[in-house]
Design a protein around this motif. Structure first.
Motif, PDB file in Angstrom:
ATOM      1  N   TYR A  73      52.267  93.749 107.808  1.00  0.00           N
ATOM      2  CA  TYR A  73      53.363  93.026 108.465  1.00  0.00           C
ATOM      3  C   TYR A  73      54.626  93.177 107.621  1.00  0.00           C
ATOM      4  N   ASP A  74      55.753  93.409 108.252  1.00  0.00           N
ATOM      5  CA  ASP A  74      57.039  93.600 107.565  1.00  0.00           C
ATOM      6  C   ASP A  74      56.957  94.690 106.505  1.00  0.00           C
TER       7      ASP A  74
ATOM      8  N   ASP B  14      58.666  97.207 106.089  1.00  0.00           N
ATOM      9  CA  ASP B  14      59.964  97.676 105.616  1.00  0.00           C
ATOM     10  C   ASP B  14      60.430  96.952 104.360  1.00  0.00           C
TER      11      ASP B  14
ATOM     12  N   THR C  35      54.117  97.603 110.403  1.00  0.00           N
ATOM     13  CA  THR C  35      55.010  96.981 111.374  1.00  0.00           C
ATOM     14  C   THR C  35      56.324  96.565 110.715  1.00  0.00           C
ATOM     15  N   TYR C  36      57.334  96.407 111.534  1.00  0.00           N
ATOM     16  CA  TYR C  36      58.624  95.899 111.106  1.00  0.00           C
ATOM     17  C   TYR C  36      59.259  95.204 112.294  1.00  0.00           C
ATOM     18  N   LYS C  37      60.213  94.355 112.018  1.00  0.00           N
ATOM     19  CA  LYS C  37      60.898  93.655 113.101  1.00  0.00           C
ATOM     20  C   LYS C  37      61.955  94.581 113.683  1.00  0.00           C
ATOM     21  N   ARG C  38      61.912  94.762 114.967  1.00  0.00           N
ATOM     22  CA  ARG C  38      62.789  95.702 115.663  1.00  0.00           C
ATOM     23  C   ARG C  38      64.263  95.424 115.377  1.00  0.00           C
ATOM     24  N   ILE C  39      64.631  94.170 115.324  1.00  0.00           N
ATOM     25  CA  ILE C  39      66.033  93.813 115.114  1.00  0.00           C
ATOM     26  C   ILE C  39      66.525  94.317 113.762  1.00  0.00           C
ATOM     27  N   LYS C  40      65.666  94.329 112.751  1.00  0.00           N
ATOM     28  CA  LYS C  40      66.063  94.834 111.432  1.00  0.00           C
ATOM     29  C   LYS C  40      66.451  96.307 111.521  1.00  0.00           C
ATOM     30  N   PHE C  41      65.688  97.065 112.269  1.00  0.00           N
ATOM     31  CA  PHE C  41      65.952  98.489 112.416  1.00  0.00           C
ATOM     32  C   PHE C  41      67.324  98.714 113.040  1.00  0.00           C
ATOM     33  N   PHE C  42      67.619  97.973 114.104  1.00  0.00           N
ATOM     34  CA  PHE C  42      68.893  98.145 114.786  1.00  0.00           C
ATOM     35  C   PHE C  42      70.063  97.665 113.930  1.00  0.00           C
TER      36      PHE C  42
END
Length: 105
Positions: free
Chosen positions: A62-63, A65, A91-98
């Motif tokens: 989880y997380d 990144d 996994t990573y939170k999609r919002i962080k990527f954007f």
């Protein structure tokens, strides 16, 4: 995290292990998992330290990144040590990527 997993898989037995446990508690948790007392071992990156569990076939980080590549490589090495096919999901939170993409632009 245990509540989240229990919602997704209510019939699964979960054992928790983390670095704040004393040595005896941690050893008991790992041995219980290895002996099949639970289907899920929920733990911190303490698993990275080289605990050998050859029958484990799936790892979910989880997380991911928040970790370095060498840590992720070590974690990936915790599964698939026998003749079984193994899976490692990072996994990573999609919002962080954007948000990172926007900062670079």
């Amino acid at each position: 995290m245990q509540r989240e997993i229990s919602k997704l898989v209510p019939e699964a037995r979960i054992i928790i292990a983390h670095g704040q446990m004393n040595e005896e508690e941690l050893e008991d948790a790992i041995i219980s998992f290895i002996n099949g007392d639970a289907e899920i071992l929920l733990c911190t990156t303490i698993i990275e330290t080289g605990i050998d569990m050859p029958n484990v076939n799936t790892l979910i980080v989880y997380d991911a990144d928040r970790m370095g590549l060498s840590q992720l490589y070590q974690l990936r090495g915790r599964v698939g040590r026998s003749n079984r096919i193994a899976y490692a999901y990072f996994t990573y939170k999609r919002i962080k990527f954007f948000l990172r993409l926007q900062k670079k632009a």
